[in-house]
Design a protein around this motif. Sequence first.
Motif, PDB file in Angstrom:
ATOM      1  N   GLY A   1       0.537  -1.480  -0.088  1.00 10.59           N
ATOM      2  CA  GLY A   1       0.124  -0.626   0.190  1.00 10.59           C
ATOM      3  C   GLY A   1       1.197   1.479   0.120  1.00 10.59           C
ATOM      4  N   LEU A   2       2.192   1.124   0.060  1.00  6.38           N
ATOM      5  CA  LEU A   2       2.934   2.127   0.262  1.00  6.38           C
ATOM      6  C   LEU A   2       3.748   2.762  -0.683  1.00  6.38           C
ATOM      7  CD1 LEU A   2       5.178   1.930   3.771  1.00  6.38           C
ATOM      8  CD2 LEU A   2       3.062   3.438   3.529  1.00  6.38           C
ATOM      9  N   GLU A   3       3.284   1.888  -1.844  1.00  6.37           N
ATOM     10  CA  GLU A   3       3.694   1.360  -3.476  1.00  6.37           C
ATOM     11  C   GLU A   3       5.168   2.106  -3.067  1.00  6.37           C
ATOM     12  OE1 GLU A   3       1.534   4.681  -5.425  1.00  6.37           O
ATOM     13  OE2 GLU A   3      -0.301   3.766  -4.812  1.00  6.37           O
ATOM     14  N   ILE A   4       5.846   1.366  -1.933  1.00  4.79           N
ATOM     15  CA  ILE A   4       7.595   1.545  -1.638  1.00  4.79           C
ATOM     16  C   ILE A   4       8.313   0.205  -3.603  1.00  4.79           C
ATOM     17  CG2 ILE A   4       9.868   0.356  -0.532  1.00  4.79           C
ATOM     18  CD1 ILE A   4       7.547   0.891   1.976  1.00  4.79           C
ATOM     19  N   ASP A   5       9.246   1.028  -3.631  1.00  6.87           N
ATOM     20  CA  ASP A   5       9.842   0.421  -5.308  1.00  6.87           C
ATOM     21  C   ASP A   5      10.618  -0.592  -4.516  1.00  6.87           C
ATOM     22  OD1 ASP A   5      10.756  -0.301  -7.415  1.00  6.87           O
ATOM     23  OD2 ASP A   5      12.126   1.512  -7.789  1.00  6.87           O
ATOM     24  N   GLU A   6      10.639  -2.131  -4.751  1.00 11.24           N
ATOM     25  CA  GLU A   6      10.923  -3.127  -4.878  1.00 11.24           C
ATOM     26  C   GLU A   6      13.354  -2.870  -5.002  1.00 11.24           C
ATOM     27  OE1 GLU A   6       9.681  -6.368  -5.901  1.00 11.24           O
ATOM     28  OE2 GLU A   6       7.980  -6.435  -4.773  1.00 11.24           O
ATOM     29  N   ASN A   7      13.164  -1.908  -6.034  1.00 15.59           N
ATOM     30  CA  ASN A   7      14.323  -1.710  -6.561  1.00 15.59           C
ATOM     31  C   ASN A   7      14.917  -0.429  -6.081  1.00 15.59           C
ATOM     32  OD1 ASN A   7      14.404  -3.428  -9.173  1.00 15.59           O
ATOM     33  ND2 ASN A   7      13.588  -2.377  -9.722  1.00 15.59           N
ATOM     34  N   SER A   8      14.424   0.017  -5.737  1.00 10.92           N
ATOM     35  CA  SER A   8      14.732   1.030  -4.610  1.00 10.92           C
ATOM     36  C   SER A   8      15.784   0.787  -2.545  1.00 10.92           C
ATOM     37  CB  SER A   8      14.564   2.539  -3.586  1.00 10.92           C
ATOM     38  OG  SER A   8      13.450   1.700  -2.451  1.00 10.92           O
ATOM     39  N   LYS A   9      17.059   0.955  -2.493  1.00  9.94           N
ATOM     40  CA  LYS A   9      17.702   0.726  -1.046  1.00  9.94           C
ATOM     41  C   LYS A   9      16.433   0.341  -0.278  1.00  9.94           C
ATOM     42  CE  LYS A   9      21.450   3.297  -1.623  1.00  9.94           C
ATOM     43  NZ  LYS A   9      21.934   4.517  -0.966  1.00  9.94           N
ATOM     44  N   ASP A  10      15.541   0.824   0.284  1.00 13.45           N
ATOM     45  CA  ASP A  10      14.284   0.778   1.136  1.00 13.45           C
ATOM     46  C   ASP A  10      13.583  -0.693   0.565  1.00 13.45           C
ATOM     47  OD1 ASP A  10      15.241   2.794   2.636  1.00 13.45           O
ATOM     48  OD2 ASP A  10      13.539   4.336   2.393  1.00 13.45           O
ATOM     49  N   GLY A  11      13.034  -0.514  -0.492  1.00 18.15           N
ATOM     50  CA  GLY A  11      12.321  -1.860  -0.670  1.00 18.15           C
ATOM     51  C   GLY A  11      13.145  -3.362  -1.215  1.00 18.15           C
ATOM     52  N   LYS A  12      14.923  -3.070  -1.279  1.00 18.13           N
ATOM     53  CA  LYS A  12      14.958  -4.459  -0.911  1.00 18.13           C
ATOM     54  C   LYS A  12      15.388  -4.412   0.778  1.00 18.13           C
ATOM     55  CE  LYS A  12      17.974  -3.272  -5.084  1.00 18.13           C
ATOM     56  NZ  LYS A  12      19.140  -3.161  -5.573  1.00 18.13           N
ATOM     57  N   ILE A  13      15.070  -3.488   0.748  1.00 19.86           N
ATOM     58  CA  ILE A  13      15.693  -4.552   2.289  1.00 19.86           C
ATOM     59  C   ILE A  13      13.923  -5.032   2.723  1.00 19.86           C
ATOM     60  CG2 ILE A  13      15.416  -2.561   4.818  1.00 19.86           C
ATOM     61  CD1 ILE A  13      17.576  -1.555   3.710  1.00 19.86           C
ATOM     62  N   PHE A  14      12.818  -3.828   3.026  1.00 21.88           N
ATOM     63  CA  PHE A  14      11.571  -4.566   2.910  1.00 21.88           C
ATOM     64  C   PHE A  14      11.828  -5.938   2.326  1.00 21.88           C
ATOM     65  CE2 PHE A  14      10.456  -0.124   3.913  1.00 21.88           C
ATOM     66  CZ  PHE A  14      10.148  -0.385   5.516  1.00 21.88           C
ATOM     67  N   LYS A  15      11.430  -6.140   1.358  1.00 13.00           N
ATOM     68  CA  LYS A  15      11.255  -7.089   0.795  1.00 13.00           C
ATOM     69  C   LYS A  15      12.010  -8.559   0.518  1.00 13.00           C
ATOM     70  CE  LYS A  15      11.887  -9.438  -3.696  1.00 13.00           C
ATOM     71  NZ  LYS A  15      12.413  -9.542  -5.537  1.00 13.00           N
ATOM     72  N   ALA A  16      13.220  -8.430   1.390  1.00 14.53           N
ATOM     73  CA  ALA A  16      13.744  -9.214   2.272  1.00 14.53           C
ATOM     74  C   ALA A  16      13.843  -9.891   3.725  1.00 14.53           C
ATOM     75  CB  ALA A  16      15.792  -8.893   2.184  1.00 14.53           C
ATOM     76  N   ILE A  17      13.388  -8.096   4.324  1.00 11.35           N
ATOM     77  CA  ILE A  17      12.607  -8.564   6.011  1.00 11.35           C
ATOM     78  C   ILE A  17      11.187  -9.065   5.068  1.00 11.35           C
ATOM     79  CG2 ILE A  17      11.735  -7.309   7.477  1.00 11.35           C
ATOM     80  CD1 ILE A  17      13.551  -5.280   7.780  1.00 11.35           C
ATOM     81  N   LEU A  18      10.203  -9.783   4.581  1.00 14.06           N
ATOM     82  CA  LEU A  18       9.365 -10.057   4.532  1.00 14.06           C
ATOM     83  C   LEU A  18       9.806 -11.535   3.922  1.00 14.06           C
ATOM     84  CD1 LEU A  18       6.830  -7.866   2.009  1.00 14.06           C
ATOM     85  CD2 LEU A  18       7.333  -8.254   4.920  1.00 14.06           C
ATOM     86  N   GLU A  19      10.248 -11.633   3.196  1.00 21.49           N
ATOM     87  CA  GLU A  19      11.203 -13.023   2.662  1.00 21.49           C
ATOM     88  C   GLU A  19      11.888 -13.539   4.578  1.00 21.49           C
ATOM     89  OE1 GLU A  19      13.887 -12.826  -0.361  1.00 21.49           O
ATOM     90  OE2 GLU A  19      12.499 -12.404  -2.073  1.00 21.49           O
ATOM     91  N   VAL A  20      12.457 -12.702   4.900  1.00 22.28           N
ATOM     92  CA  VAL A  20      12.529 -13.829   5.896  1.00 22.28           C
ATOM     93  C   VAL A  20      11.331 -14.033   7.156  1.00 22.28           C
ATOM     94  CG1 VAL A  20      14.669 -13.750   8.038  1.00 22.28           C
ATOM     95  CG2 VAL A  20      15.005 -13.100   6.098  1.00 22.28           C
TER      96      VAL A  20
END
Length: 140
Positions: A16-35
């Motif tokens: 919903g926050l529409e964070i870009d998965e290719n940005s630094k923050d987006g990559k961190i959030f994506k990795a945290i969600l996978e873990v």
Amino acid sequence: MDTVESLGYLKGLIDGLEIDENSKDGKIFKAILEVLDNIVDDIDDLAEEVEDLEEELDDLEDDVCDLEDCVYDDDDDDDWDEDDEEYEEYEVECPACGTAFDVDEDTLLGGTVECPSCGETLEFQFEAEEDDVDEIDDED
């Protein structure tokens, strides 16, 4: 809310926050969600294994109860009965110390017994009629 629901809410919040998965923050959030997703899967697997172990434990408990029933059969026909002649006991008095104690028929047939009080060995002679012990004489 359980762990699976919380993870779903977090994923929806990040989407919903529409964070870009290719940005630094987006990559961190994506990795945290996978873990977190892997942790939830591991927890689910462990819960299933615990449930399987509980079922196996219940089955083992039932088997042990069945074995106890077989070994410790509570059937009155097989229990020792004080009135049963096979297990008849006789009172013997030690001539050395005067202590009275009970001796079963098998011990009497063996011929000797040790006094539990003084340790004196008592010897027995008896006359038997038709497999019954009629007389018991105490000798030193």
